[in-house]
Enzyme design. Structure first.
Site, PDB file in Angstrom:
ATOM      1  N   ASP A 131      -5.613  12.665  12.811  1.00  0.00           N
ATOM      2  CA  ASP A 131      -5.269  11.098  12.530  1.00  0.00           C
ATOM      3  C   ASP A 131      -4.948  10.308  13.946  1.00  0.00           C
ATOM      4  O   ASP A 131      -4.498  11.083  14.892  1.00  0.00           O
ATOM      5  CB  ASP A 131      -4.042  11.039  11.791  1.00  0.00           C
ATOM      6  CG  ASP A 131      -3.540   9.787  11.305  1.00  0.00           C
ATOM      7  OD1 ASP A 131      -4.218   8.830  11.822  1.00  0.00           O
ATOM      8  OD2 ASP A 131      -3.076   9.674  10.154  1.00  0.00           O
ATOM      9  N   ASP A 180       4.753   0.699  12.120  1.00  0.00           N
ATOM     10  CA  ASP A 180       3.604  -0.007  11.506  1.00  0.00           C
ATOM     11  C   ASP A 180       3.272  -1.556  12.087  1.00  0.00           C
ATOM     12  O   ASP A 180       2.123  -2.215  11.891  1.00  0.00           O
ATOM     13  CB  ASP A 180       3.573  -0.132   9.950  1.00  0.00           C
ATOM     14  CG  ASP A 180       3.322   1.244   9.518  1.00  0.00           C
ATOM     15  OD1 ASP A 180       3.030   2.119  10.280  1.00  0.00           O
ATOM     16  OD2 ASP A 180       3.494   1.407   8.164  1.00  0.00           O
ATOM     17  N   VAL A 216       8.071   7.044  16.482  1.00  0.00           N
ATOM     18  CA  VAL A 216       7.768   7.648  15.265  1.00  0.00           C
ATOM     19  C   VAL A 216       6.645   8.285  15.474  1.00  0.00           C
ATOM     20  O   VAL A 216       6.603   9.528  15.005  1.00  0.00           O
ATOM     21  CB  VAL A 216       7.855   6.529  14.089  1.00  0.00           C
ATOM     22  CG1 VAL A 216       7.603   7.251  12.858  1.00  0.00           C
ATOM     23  CG2 VAL A 216       8.977   5.760  13.971  1.00  0.00           C
ATOM     24  N   LYS A 268       0.938  -1.346   0.038  1.00  0.00           N
ATOM     25  CA  LYS A 268      -0.097  -0.210   0.017  1.00  0.00           C
ATOM     26  C   LYS A 268       0.962   1.284  -0.102  1.00  0.00           C
ATOM     27  O   LYS A 268       0.631   2.365  -0.921  1.00  0.00           O
ATOM     28  CB  LYS A 268      -0.978  -0.198   1.255  1.00  0.00           C
ATOM     29  CG  LYS A 268      -1.464   1.125   1.708  1.00  0.00           C
ATOM     30  CD  LYS A 268      -2.469   1.284   2.693  1.00  0.00           C
ATOM     31  CE  LYS A 268      -1.338   1.398   4.142  1.00  0.00           C
ATOM     32  NZ  LYS A 268      -1.273   3.034   4.309  1.00  0.00           N
ATOM     33  N   ASN A 269       1.966   1.251   0.791  1.00  0.00           N
ATOM     34  CA  ASN A 269       2.725   2.399   0.966  1.00  0.00           C
ATOM     35  C   ASN A 269       3.491   2.713  -0.039  1.00  0.00           C
ATOM     36  O   ASN A 269       4.282   3.660  -0.085  1.00  0.00           O
ATOM     37  CB  ASN A 269       3.393   2.512   2.340  1.00  0.00           C
ATOM     38  CG  ASN A 269       2.328   2.647   3.474  1.00  0.00           C
ATOM     39  OD1 ASN A 269       1.309   3.077   3.319  1.00  0.00           O
ATOM     40  ND2 ASN A 269       2.726   2.495   4.918  1.00  0.00           N
ATOM     41  N   ARG A 300      -5.300   9.921   3.479  1.00  0.00           N
ATOM     42  CA  ARG A 300      -4.132  10.954   3.895  1.00  0.00           C
ATOM     43  C   ARG A 300      -2.899  10.671   3.272  1.00  0.00           C
ATOM     44  O   ARG A 300      -2.483  11.980   2.982  1.00  0.00           O
ATOM     45  CB  ARG A 300      -3.902  10.302   5.430  1.00  0.00           C
ATOM     46  CG  ARG A 300      -2.551  10.853   5.999  1.00  0.00           C
ATOM     47  CD  ARG A 300      -2.713  10.684   7.492  1.00  0.00           C
ATOM     48  NE  ARG A 300      -3.801  11.562   8.111  1.00  0.00           N
ATOM     49  CZ  ARG A 300      -3.459  12.784   8.364  1.00  0.00           C
ATOM     50  NH1 ARG A 300      -2.086  13.380   8.275  1.00  0.00           N
ATOM     51  NH2 ARG A 300      -4.360  13.449   8.876  1.00  0.00           N
TER      52      ARG A 300
HETATM   53  N1  EPU Z   1       7.046  14.277  10.320  1.00  0.00           N
HETATM   54  C1  EPU Z   1       6.987  15.791  10.875  1.00  0.00           C
HETATM   55  N2  EPU Z   1       6.993  16.737   9.788  1.00  0.00           N
HETATM   56  C2  EPU Z   1       6.961  16.401   8.540  1.00  0.00           C
HETATM   57  C3  EPU Z   1       6.826  15.093   8.164  1.00  0.00           C
HETATM   58  C4  EPU Z   1       6.905  13.849   9.169  1.00  0.00           C
HETATM   59  O1  EPU Z   1       7.236  16.059  12.126  1.00  0.00           O
HETATM   60  O2  EPU Z   1       6.933  17.117   7.751  1.00  0.00           O
HETATM   61  C5  EPU Z   1       6.766  13.467  11.410  1.00  0.00           C
HETATM   62  C6  EPU Z   1       5.425  12.787  11.552  1.00  0.00           C
HETATM   63  O3  EPU Z   1       4.524  13.314  12.269  1.00  0.00           O
HETATM   64  C7  EPU Z   1       5.879  11.477  12.201  1.00  0.00           C
HETATM   65  C8  EPU Z   1       7.216  11.089  11.769  1.00  0.00           C
HETATM   66  O4  EPU Z   1       7.825  12.504  11.267  1.00  0.00           O
HETATM   67  O5  EPU Z   1       6.035  11.503  13.663  1.00  0.00           O
HETATM   68  C9  EPU Z   1       7.426  10.021  10.391  1.00  0.00           C
HETATM   69  O6  EPU Z   1       6.435  10.619   9.397  1.00  0.00           O
HETATM   70  P1  EPU Z   1       6.697  10.053   7.959  1.00  0.00           P
HETATM   71  O7  EPU Z   1       6.787  11.242   7.166  1.00  0.00           O
HETATM   72  O8  EPU Z   1       8.258   9.329   7.875  1.00  0.00           O
HETATM   73  O9  EPU Z   1       5.526   9.078   7.647  1.00  0.00           O
HETATM   74  P2  EPU Z   1       4.523   9.239   6.493  1.00  0.00           P
HETATM   75  O10 EPU Z   1       5.104   9.523   5.384  1.00  0.00           O
HETATM   76  O11 EPU Z   1       3.442  10.213   7.079  1.00  0.00           O
HETATM   77  C10 EPU Z   1       4.495   6.471   6.128  1.00  0.00           C
HETATM   78  C11 EPU Z   1       3.457   5.620   5.925  1.00  0.00           C
HETATM   79  C12 EPU Z   1       3.081   5.124   7.337  1.00  0.00           C
HETATM   80  C13 EPU Z   1       4.380   4.767   8.134  1.00  0.00           C
HETATM   81  C14 EPU Z   1       5.371   5.927   8.251  1.00  0.00           C
HETATM   82  C15 EPU Z   1       6.578   5.692   9.087  1.00  0.00           C
HETATM   83  C16 EPU Z   1       2.475   6.021   3.818  1.00  0.00           C
HETATM   84  C17 EPU Z   1       1.152   6.329   3.144  1.00  0.00           C
HETATM   85  N3  EPU Z   1       2.287   5.897   5.251  1.00  0.00           N
HETATM   86  O12 EPU Z   1       3.790   7.825   6.687  1.00  0.00           O
HETATM   87  O13 EPU Z   1       2.344   4.233   7.260  1.00  0.00           O
HETATM   88  O14 EPU Z   1       3.908   4.565   9.461  1.00  0.00           O
HETATM   89  O15 EPU Z   1       5.545   6.244   6.907  1.00  0.00           O
HETATM   90  O16 EPU Z   1       7.194   4.476   8.298  1.00  0.00           O
HETATM   91  O17 EPU Z   1       3.314   5.651   3.144  1.00  0.00           O
HETATM   92  C18 EPU Z   1       0.415   2.698   7.702  1.00  0.00           C
HETATM   93  O18 EPU Z   1       0.557   2.138   6.630  1.00  0.00           O
HETATM   94  O19 EPU Z   1      -0.506   2.424   8.424  1.00  0.00           O
HETATM   95  C19 EPU Z   1       1.088   3.901   7.961  1.00  0.00           C
HETATM   96  C20 EPU Z   1       0.654   5.053   9.006  1.00  0.00           C
END
Ligand code: EPU
Length: 446
Positions: free
Chosen positions: A136, A334, A356, A23-24, A112
């Protein structure tokens, strides 16, 4: 009332399960298609609702999108779009010469991950307006790093009236150091930089296999990206990209969920479709808990050439082990709920540290309703394992929490009712069918 799963505890999982694409990854690959005019085809897509939802987002930007096969959702819940003759797991995206650069709330509010169209829109149109979804259950998820990276490339970025808005005359390569290896920020900056002028270097980039997958697809489209899957990405901008066909990397979170389900039920499960080295950390934790984990042909599970299958076998009660979530290659956040479910029935104590997402312990309340012995303090949790959990009605608050509660239900006495399973359906194709095929007694009702 929304659908729920009735999970009977006590069955031992035994057999083989095939895992589709991640998915991701697929959602980002679909967004990357925006970078080139013409028709891009993505295969090995999981049959989950997020895929047609992303298709809706792309249609809103002017693309034609065909999603093949049964989406695993009731027809009434299926987003618009004619039935397709494409095979299951294939998505075809036709991108016009001129894209709309505005994704409104009606399109993105349900998904999202749709914020990943920001980078491609900035790259292709030099402007973007992407509505932001609401709160969220796992944390606040700000976009400061996405915006800072795009600003470094020369864009004006702001949050206005519930949308992230960007514009640029030109985008020029820059040296960007991320303060945290954010998956989404790395992806958005990379997808804008492939069409910028000159060289962009992203340091402290996220190293997740899904980022390597995206980098591979971008390279197939004619982008010049080096270092995908490492902490330094070097991107030399090109004037334009061309469409491609790409196979989505296997879903390591679904594979990891099956691995933990095998251990929790003291069963034996062979997982196909994912290279075990992408799960080194969670599989090593399982071995620490007493499971035998073997790759195809007896290869080392950390070996990148070990094939796309592995077997987890647990005889006897798992032992407590500690888990610390970290960006890849650390233990994935995850899979933290699955780790909790294991720890809840393990012999001895386990300690979980969540680094995280700040609100990812929210589901622990549900586990406590099933009799789990857990104490949390900030982002730390101490769990004292019990021989068996006690079935109860519980509520899924996000995809992974939901899957973790199903796993806990497999190790409880009686029948656990997991509510709000639409969350689980967003990440786990055919979950109930696969559980039943492995010998679990699980039913979808409502
Ligand atoms: N963060 C910030 N600022 C930003 C971006 C992120 O503070 O500009 C923080 C987030 O709030 C979080 C941390 O950094 O605390 C990590 O966030 P990240 O950007 O790495 O995660 P994401 O891209 O929002 C993706 C996956 C998540 C997975 C995370 C970590 C997708 C669609 N989602 O989220 O997957 O947990 O990476 O590996 O790719 C899931 O599949 O259930 C899911 C939540």
């Amino acid at each position: 009332m929304s659908e729920r799963f009735l999970v009977a505890g006590g069955a031992r999982l035994d057999g083989e399960v095939h895992v589709a694409g991640a998915k991701n990854s697929v959602l980002k690959l679909m967004a990357a298609a925006l970078l080139a005019e013409g028709t891009t085809t993505i295969t090995n897509c999981p049959e989950i609702l997020d895929v047609p939802l992303m298709a809706e987002v792309l249609r809103g930007l002017g693309c034609e999108v065909e999603v093949g096969g049964d989406l695993g959702v009731p027809p009434g819940d299926r987003p618009a779009g004619a039935p397709s003759e494409l095979p299951a797991g294939t998505v075809r995206i036709s991108v016009p010469t001129r894209l709309s650069s505005s994704a409104d709330f009606a399109a993105v509010g349900k998904l999202r991950a749709s914020v990943c169209v920001l980078g491609p829109l900035m790259g292709r149109c030099r402007s973007a307006r992407v509505a932001l979804p609401g709160g969220d259950a796992i944390g606040s998820r700000p976009l400061d790093m996405h915006q800072a990276g795009l600003r470094a490339l020369g864009a004006d970025m702001s949050i206005e009236h519930g949308a992230v808005v960007g514009s640029a005359q030109t985008l020029t390569g820059a040296h960007i150091v991320l303060e945290f290896p954010s998956v989404g920020a790395t992806e958005n900056i990379m997808m804008a930089a492939v069409l910028a002028n000159g060289r962009t270097v992203i340091d402290n980039a996220a190293r997740e296999p899904e980022i390597a997958d995206l980098a591979d697809m971008l390279v197939q489209m004619g982008a010049r990206v080096e270092g995908g899957g490492t902490s330094t990405l070097t991107i030399d901008g090109v004037p334009e990209l061309h469409p491609t066909e790409h196979r989505t990397v296997g879903d390591r979170m679904v594979a990891g969920t099956w691995a933990y389900a095998a251990a929790i039920t003291r069963g034996t499960v062979t997982v196909r479709g994912v290279q075990p080295h992408l799960l080194s950390s969670p599989l090593e934790r399982l071995a620490g808990a007493g499971a035998s984990v073997t790759a195809e042909g007896g290869a080392d599970i950390r070996d990148g050439a070990a094939g796309e299958s592995f077997t987890v076998e647990m005889t006897g009660r798992p032992r407590g082990v500690d888990f610390i979530t970290l960006p890849y290659p650390g233990f994935p956040t995850d899979l933290q709920p699955m780790a909790f479910a294991l720890a809840a029935v393990a012999e001895g104590s386990s300690f979980v540290t969540e680094n995280v997402f700040e609100a990812r312990f929210r589901f622990v309340e549900e586990l406590i309703r099933m009799g789990a012995d857990v104490r949390t303090d900030g982002h730390f949790a101490a769990i004292q394992g019990r021989e068996q959990l006690s079935s109860a009605p519980v509520w899924a608050s996000d995809i992974r929490a939901g899957a973790g509660l199903v796993l806990a239900g497999l190790a409880a006495d009686g029948q656990t009712e997991v509510n709000e399973v639409w969350h689980i359906d967003r990440g786990y194709p055919h979950f109930v069918e696969d559980l039943v095929a492995l010998g679990a007694k699980v039913e979808r009702v409502g």
